[in-house]
Design a protein around this motif. Structure first.
Motif, PDB file in Angstrom:
ATOM      1  N   VAL A 273       0.991  -1.512   0.469  1.00 19.00           N
ATOM      2  CA  VAL A 273       0.537  -0.220  -0.024  1.00 19.00           C
ATOM      3  C   VAL A 273       1.278   1.254   0.015  1.00 19.00           C
ATOM      4  O   VAL A 273       0.529   2.192  -1.269  1.00 19.00           O
ATOM      5  N   ALA A 274       1.809   1.201   0.778  1.00 21.54           N
ATOM      6  CA  ALA A 274       2.829   2.818   0.905  1.00 21.54           C
ATOM      7  C   ALA A 274       3.283   2.961  -0.786  1.00 21.54           C
ATOM      8  O   ALA A 274       3.638   3.730  -0.846  1.00 21.54           O
ATOM      9  N   GLU A 275       3.746   1.964  -0.783  1.00 26.16           N
ATOM     10  CA  GLU A 275       4.331   2.240  -2.014  1.00 26.16           C
ATOM     11  C   GLU A 275       3.463   2.535  -3.461  1.00 26.16           C
ATOM     12  O   GLU A 275       3.901   3.729  -4.579  1.00 26.16           O
ATOM     13  N   THR A 276       2.368   1.345  -3.304  1.00 25.54           N
ATOM     14  CA  THR A 276       1.112   2.550  -4.107  1.00 25.54           C
ATOM     15  C   THR A 276       0.912   3.828  -4.263  1.00 25.54           C
ATOM     16  O   THR A 276       0.310   4.308  -4.884  1.00 25.54           O
ATOM     17  N   PHE A 277       0.586   4.210  -3.126  1.00 17.71           N
ATOM     18  CA  PHE A 277       0.324   5.009  -2.736  1.00 17.71           C
ATOM     19  C   PHE A 277       1.461   6.586  -3.262  1.00 17.71           C
ATOM     20  O   PHE A 277       0.783   7.603  -3.952  1.00 17.71           O
ATOM     21  N   ARG A 278       2.968   6.429  -2.521  1.00 19.39           N
ATOM     22  CA  ARG A 278       3.898   7.661  -3.421  1.00 19.39           C
ATOM     23  C   ARG A 278       3.798   6.990  -4.788  1.00 19.39           C
ATOM     24  O   ARG A 278       3.382   8.253  -5.852  1.00 19.39           O
ATOM     25  N   THR A 279       3.162   5.622  -5.730  1.00 20.47           N
ATOM     26  CA  THR A 279       2.654   5.962  -7.348  1.00 20.47           C
ATOM     27  C   THR A 279       1.787   6.760  -7.236  1.00 20.47           C
ATOM     28  O   THR A 279       1.494   7.619  -8.864  1.00 20.47           O
ATOM     29  N   ILE A 280       0.601   6.916  -6.398  1.00 19.84           N
ATOM     30  CA  ILE A 280      -0.678   7.756  -6.949  1.00 19.84           C
ATOM     31  C   ILE A 280      -0.195   8.918  -6.838  1.00 19.84           C
ATOM     32  O   ILE A 280      -0.507  10.490  -7.723  1.00 19.84           O
ATOM     33  N   ARG A 281       0.163   9.435  -5.692  1.00 16.94           N
ATOM     34  CA  ARG A 281       0.911  10.638  -5.118  1.00 16.94           C
ATOM     35  C   ARG A 281       1.810  11.669  -6.533  1.00 16.94           C
ATOM     36  O   ARG A 281       1.832  12.641  -7.336  1.00 16.94           O
ATOM     37  N   ASP A 282       2.876  10.386  -7.336  1.00 15.54           N
ATOM     38  CA  ASP A 282       3.425  10.660  -8.364  1.00 15.54           C
ATOM     39  C   ASP A 282       2.522  11.147  -9.720  1.00 15.54           C
ATOM     40  O   ASP A 282       2.939  12.208 -10.464  1.00 15.54           O
ATOM     41  N   PHE A 283       1.856  10.412  -9.634  1.00 15.10           N
ATOM     42  CA  PHE A 283       1.062  10.174 -10.940  1.00 15.10           C
ATOM     43  C   PHE A 283       0.538  12.014 -11.437  1.00 15.10           C
ATOM     44  O   PHE A 283       0.292  12.161 -11.557  1.00 15.10           O
ATOM     45  N   GLU A 284      -0.402  12.108 -10.257  1.00 16.79           N
ATOM     46  CA  GLU A 284      -0.637  13.370  -9.768  1.00 16.79           C
ATOM     47  C   GLU A 284      -0.112  14.684 -10.048  1.00 16.79           C
ATOM     48  O   GLU A 284      -0.853  15.327 -10.054  1.00 16.79           O
ATOM     49  N   ASP A 285       0.489  14.341  -8.944  1.00 18.77           N
ATOM     50  CA  ASP A 285       1.398  15.451  -9.160  1.00 18.77           C
ATOM     51  C   ASP A 285       2.457  15.699 -10.603  1.00 18.77           C
ATOM     52  O   ASP A 285       2.453  16.588 -11.324  1.00 18.77           O
ATOM     53  N   SER A 286       2.269  14.472 -11.707  1.00 20.45           N
ATOM     54  CA  SER A 286       2.554  14.802 -13.098  1.00 20.45           C
ATOM     55  C   SER A 286       1.802  15.156 -14.187  1.00 20.45           C
ATOM     56  O   SER A 286       2.405  16.033 -14.901  1.00 20.45           O
ATOM     57  N   GLY A 287       0.369  15.469 -13.726  1.00 22.17           N
ATOM     58  CA  GLY A 287      -0.421  16.538 -14.052  1.00 22.17           C
ATOM     59  C   GLY A 287      -0.687  15.710 -15.356  1.00 22.17           C
ATOM     60  O   GLY A 287      -1.715  15.584 -16.164  1.00 22.17           O
ATOM     61  N   LEU A 288      -0.453  14.185 -15.428  1.00 22.43           N
ATOM     62  CA  LEU A 288      -0.760  13.324 -16.917  1.00 22.43           C
ATOM     63  C   LEU A 288      -2.583  12.565 -16.696  1.00 22.43           C
ATOM     64  O   LEU A 288      -2.761  12.386 -15.733  1.00 22.43           O
TER      65      LEU A 288
END
Length: 288
Positions: A273-288
């Motif tokens: 979960v923790a690793e996936t949470f960071r992936t979602i955060r990175d995705f949202e920060d990317s603006g894609l």
């Protein structure tokens, strides 16, 4: 025509599901944390078979960012122990109601292919039904879900329990998936099931190449009309070609999670979960 279709997908990016009168928006991707109550799951079997350890793990996943806890009492790995509905219910015990009491804001999905277990789970407080069988293994499943009015996760899978993991699909995998979903969705709607989440069934009866094609063409699964759940966590199509174990592919899995998010996935079903949470955060920060 393809451009018009892709524009239509963009226009349908935002979804919501009705969980017991609570309208849950899926414009921000959600993490579904896996809670296996099984002694024989392929990567975490036996870790959470008692109530105390299961509750501790549920708390850990909620704190790490899981919005949904997916409770499963039966492993669906190849050659797993087969349980009947009564055995599943005994294995679940009072865990659903206890998690709901401890974490009232957390959604609970129940991973089962038995209508009887869905009825039990509904009384205990579940919010979502996660049926890997697409109603194939219990003919009362769709009727029961319609009676509960709960959201239903519809997974693409072979038609029988015995053939679940057999590589039987010879036609184009995306064509096969969409034909399957078209028929099943019509059937579900006849039973009054309106909140449907599509799961392409990564790792179930698909070759390595078919799994990757499904990921590459994920945005066309279901034609963008319903929210997508992606469950690739610790799947063999990732780790076997790399010569690794299920626990050694966190980085590779997160890269695929990021790709799934780019292609419209709204729920990621995961162990980490923790690793996936960071992936979602990175995705949202990317603006894609």
């Amino acid at each position: 025509m393809k451009e018009a279709f892709e524009n239509s997908l963009d226009a349908q990016t935002f979804f919501s599901i009705n969980c017991r009168g609570n309208l849950v928006r899926l414009d921000s991707p959600k993490i579904m944390g896996i809670l296996n109550l099984t002694p024989d799951s392929f990567s975490d079997g036996g870790k959470f078979v008692d109530e105390k350890s299961a509750l501790v793990h549920a708390e850990k996943m909620v704190k790490e960012g899981a919005a949904i806890i997916d409770i499963g009492a039966q492993s669906t790995r190849p050659h797993a122990e087969y349980l009947n509905a009564k055995e599943e219910i005994l294995r679940i015990g009072n865990l659903i109601s206890k998690i709901k009491l401890e974490f009232p804001e957390t959604l609970i999905s129940l991973d089962t292919f038995y209508a009887e277990v869905v009825k039990f789970g509904f009384e205990e407080g579940i919010d979502i039904v996660n049926d890997i069988s697409g109603g194939n293994y219990d003919h009362k499943m769709f009727e029961t879900v319609g009676e509960t009015k709960l959201p239903y996760i519809l997974m693409h899978v072979n038609p029988t329990y015995e053939s679940m993991h057999e590589k039987l699909i010879e036609e184009d995998i995306l064509l096969n998936i969409n034909k399957y979903f078209s028929g099943k969705v019509l059937e579900l709607k006849r039973f009054g099931v309106n909140d449907i989440i599509l799961d392409p069934g990564f790792g179930f009866g698909k070759t390595v190449a078919q799994n990757h094609q499904t990921m590459d063409e994920l945005e066309f699964v279901g034609f963008g009309k319903m929210p997508l759940l992606v469950g690739i966590s610790r799947k063999s199509f990732i780790y076997k070609p790399l010569g690794k174990s299920p626990l050694e592919i966190i980085e590779e899995t997160q890269r695929l999670h990021f790709k799934a998010l780019q292609k419209g996935a709204k729920i990621l079903r995961v162990h980490d979960v923790a690793e996936t949470f960071r992936t979602i955060r990175d995705f949202e920060d990317s603006g894609l």
